[in-house]
Motif scaffolding. Structure first.
Motif, PDB file in Angstrom:
ATOM      1  N   GLU A 140       0.819  -1.215   0.000  1.00 51.80           N
ATOM      2  CA  GLU A 140       0.000   0.000   0.000  1.00 51.80           C
ATOM      3  C   GLU A 140       0.848   1.256   0.000  1.00 51.80           C
ATOM      4  N   ALA A 141       2.098   1.147  -0.415  1.00 49.84           N
ATOM      5  CA  ALA A 141       2.992   2.308  -0.421  1.00 49.84           C
ATOM      6  C   ALA A 141       2.482   3.375  -1.384  1.00 49.84           C
ATOM      7  N   SER A 142       2.534   4.631  -0.944  1.00 46.74           N
ATOM      8  CA  SER A 142       2.076   5.720  -1.803  1.00 46.74           C
ATOM      9  C   SER A 142       3.102   6.069  -2.875  1.00 46.74           C
ATOM     10  N   SER A 143       4.348   5.658  -2.647  1.00 44.74           N
ATOM     11  CA  SER A 143       5.405   5.911  -3.627  1.00 44.74           C
ATOM     12  C   SER A 143       6.032   4.581  -4.034  1.00 44.74           C
ATOM     13  N   PRO A 144       5.560   3.988  -5.119  1.00 47.18           N
ATOM     14  CA  PRO A 144       6.133   2.714  -5.575  1.00 47.18           C
ATOM     15  C   PRO A 144       7.634   2.800  -5.820  1.00 47.18           C
ATOM     16  N   THR A 145       8.104   3.938  -6.310  1.00 50.85           N
ATOM     17  CA  THR A 145       9.534   4.094  -6.587  1.00 50.85           C
ATOM     18  C   THR A 145      10.360   3.985  -5.317  1.00 50.85           C
ATOM     19  N   LEU A 146       9.915   4.686  -4.267  1.00 52.78           N
ATOM     20  CA  LEU A 146      10.648   4.622  -3.000  1.00 52.78           C
ATOM     21  C   LEU A 146      10.514   3.242  -2.361  1.00 52.78           C
ATOM     22  N   GLN A 147       9.365   2.603  -2.523  1.00 49.40           N
ATOM     23  CA  GLN A 147       9.175   1.260  -1.978  1.00 49.40           C
ATOM     24  C   GLN A 147      10.119   0.279  -2.672  1.00 49.40           C
ATOM     25  N   LEU A 148      10.213   0.362  -3.993  1.00 45.49           N
ATOM     26  CA  LEU A 148      11.111  -0.502  -4.743  1.00 45.49           C
ATOM     27  C   LEU A 148      12.561  -0.245  -4.353  1.00 45.49           C
ATOM     28  N   THR A 149      12.888   1.003  -4.093  1.00 47.19           N
ATOM     29  CA  THR A 149      14.253   1.351  -3.669  1.00 47.19           C
ATOM     30  C   THR A 149      14.568   0.722  -2.323  1.00 47.19           C
ATOM     31  N   LEU A 150      13.625   0.821  -1.387  1.00 45.41           N
ATOM     32  CA  LEU A 150      13.806   0.221  -0.066  1.00 45.41           C
ATOM     33  C   LEU A 150      13.992  -1.281  -0.172  1.00 45.41           C
ATOM     34  N   LEU A 151      13.151  -1.931  -0.955  1.00 45.23           N
ATOM     35  CA  LEU A 151      13.246  -3.383  -1.113  1.00 45.23           C
ATOM     36  C   LEU A 151      14.575  -3.780  -1.761  1.00 45.23           C
ATOM     37  N   SER A 152      15.032  -2.996  -2.704  1.00 46.97           N
ATOM     38  CA  SER A 152      16.305  -3.285  -3.367  1.00 46.97           C
ATOM     39  C   SER A 152      17.460  -3.209  -2.381  1.00 46.97           C
ATOM     40  N   VAL A 153      17.445  -2.182  -1.532  1.00 49.97           N
ATOM     41  CA  VAL A 153      18.505  -2.022  -0.534  1.00 49.97           C
ATOM     42  C   VAL A 153      18.513  -3.200   0.426  1.00 49.97           C
ATOM     43  N   ILE A 154      17.327  -3.618   0.863  1.00 47.77           N
ATOM     44  CA  ILE A 154      17.221  -4.760   1.768  1.00 47.77           C
ATOM     45  C   ILE A 154      17.751  -6.029   1.106  1.00 47.77           C
ATOM     46  N   ASP A 155      17.368  -6.236  -0.145  1.00 46.87           N
ATOM     47  CA  ASP A 155      17.795  -7.416  -0.886  1.00 46.87           C
ATOM     48  C   ASP A 155      19.316  -7.454  -1.022  1.00 46.87           C
TER      49      ASP A 155
END
Length: 209
Positions: A140-155
């Motif tokens: 439900e993230a309002s910013s898909p770009t920032l959500q994808l960035t966060l997930l990438s960093v975690i990965d």
């Protein structure tokens, strides 16, 4: 609706860990690096691999990933280059084994970093991995770009820790046995075998598509 949806992070972490612990090219490569170059080489190599992952993550976040993934020619070229590069690494390991030298061990850290970066960038499955997995955890993230960035960093962080540990473990064997000529040869031969096996898998993958 918040900028990030942290509720999906635990599930994402579990998914990433399950995928990473399965035997794959990056894991096998880290074993080869640790055996051939030691712990310092392993740390440099995993940094290179993670940098390559970061580049692919940026490509996916920018929306270019699907364009490249849809091009059979682009993926084929990347795979062919990757197979050739792995063969070249295997030949280098064989030369070190046959001459009973420590060429692999004495490579500068930046050389191991560049090798890891190239191995990562010539593995198009990483790109496909990001395209397939990351969008599933936008939530439900309002910013898909920032959500994808966060997930990438975690990965990338998880891979650095897991595969870095594998490389360090393999490097402990290198530090024990590489000082003897016979032990050094054996470790280099094992490294060469891993490189050639990875190259073979890439070639097989090309023909079964």
């Amino acid at each position: 609706m918040t900028t990030f949806d942290l509720s999906v992070v635990p599930g994402f972490v579990i998914a990433v860990v399950l995928i990473l612990i399965a035997p794959g090219p990056d894991l096998a490569y880290m074993v080869a690096v640790g055996l051939g170059g030691g712990r310092r080489a392993a740390l440099s190599a995993i940094a290179g691999i993670c940098s390559g992952m970061g580049i692919y993550a940026v490509i996916v976040i920018a929306g270019l990933g699907t364009v490249i993934a849809s091009s059979a020619l682009a993926l084929t070229v990347i795979k062919i280059f990757g197979a050739g590069y792995l063969v070249w690494l295997g030949i280098g390991a064989l030369r070190s084994a046959r001459t009973a030298t420590r060429n692999q061990r004495n490579l500068a850290p930046d050389r191991w970093y560049l090798r890891g970066l190239l191995v990562s960038l010539t593995n198009p499955k990483l790109l496909l991995f990001f395209i397939a997995l990351l969008p599933q955890f936008i939530g439900e993230a309002s910013s898909p770009t920032l959500q994808l960035t966060l997930l990438s960093v975690i990965d990338i962080f998880i891979e650095f820790v897991l595969y870095g540990a594998v490389g360090l473990f393999a490097g402990s064997f290198q530090s024990r046995f590489a000082d003897s000529a016979k032990g050094g040869r054996v470790l280099h031969y094992i490294s060469a075998g891993v490189y050639f096996a990875l190259a073979t898998l890439v070639v097989v993958d090309l023909f079964v598509q």
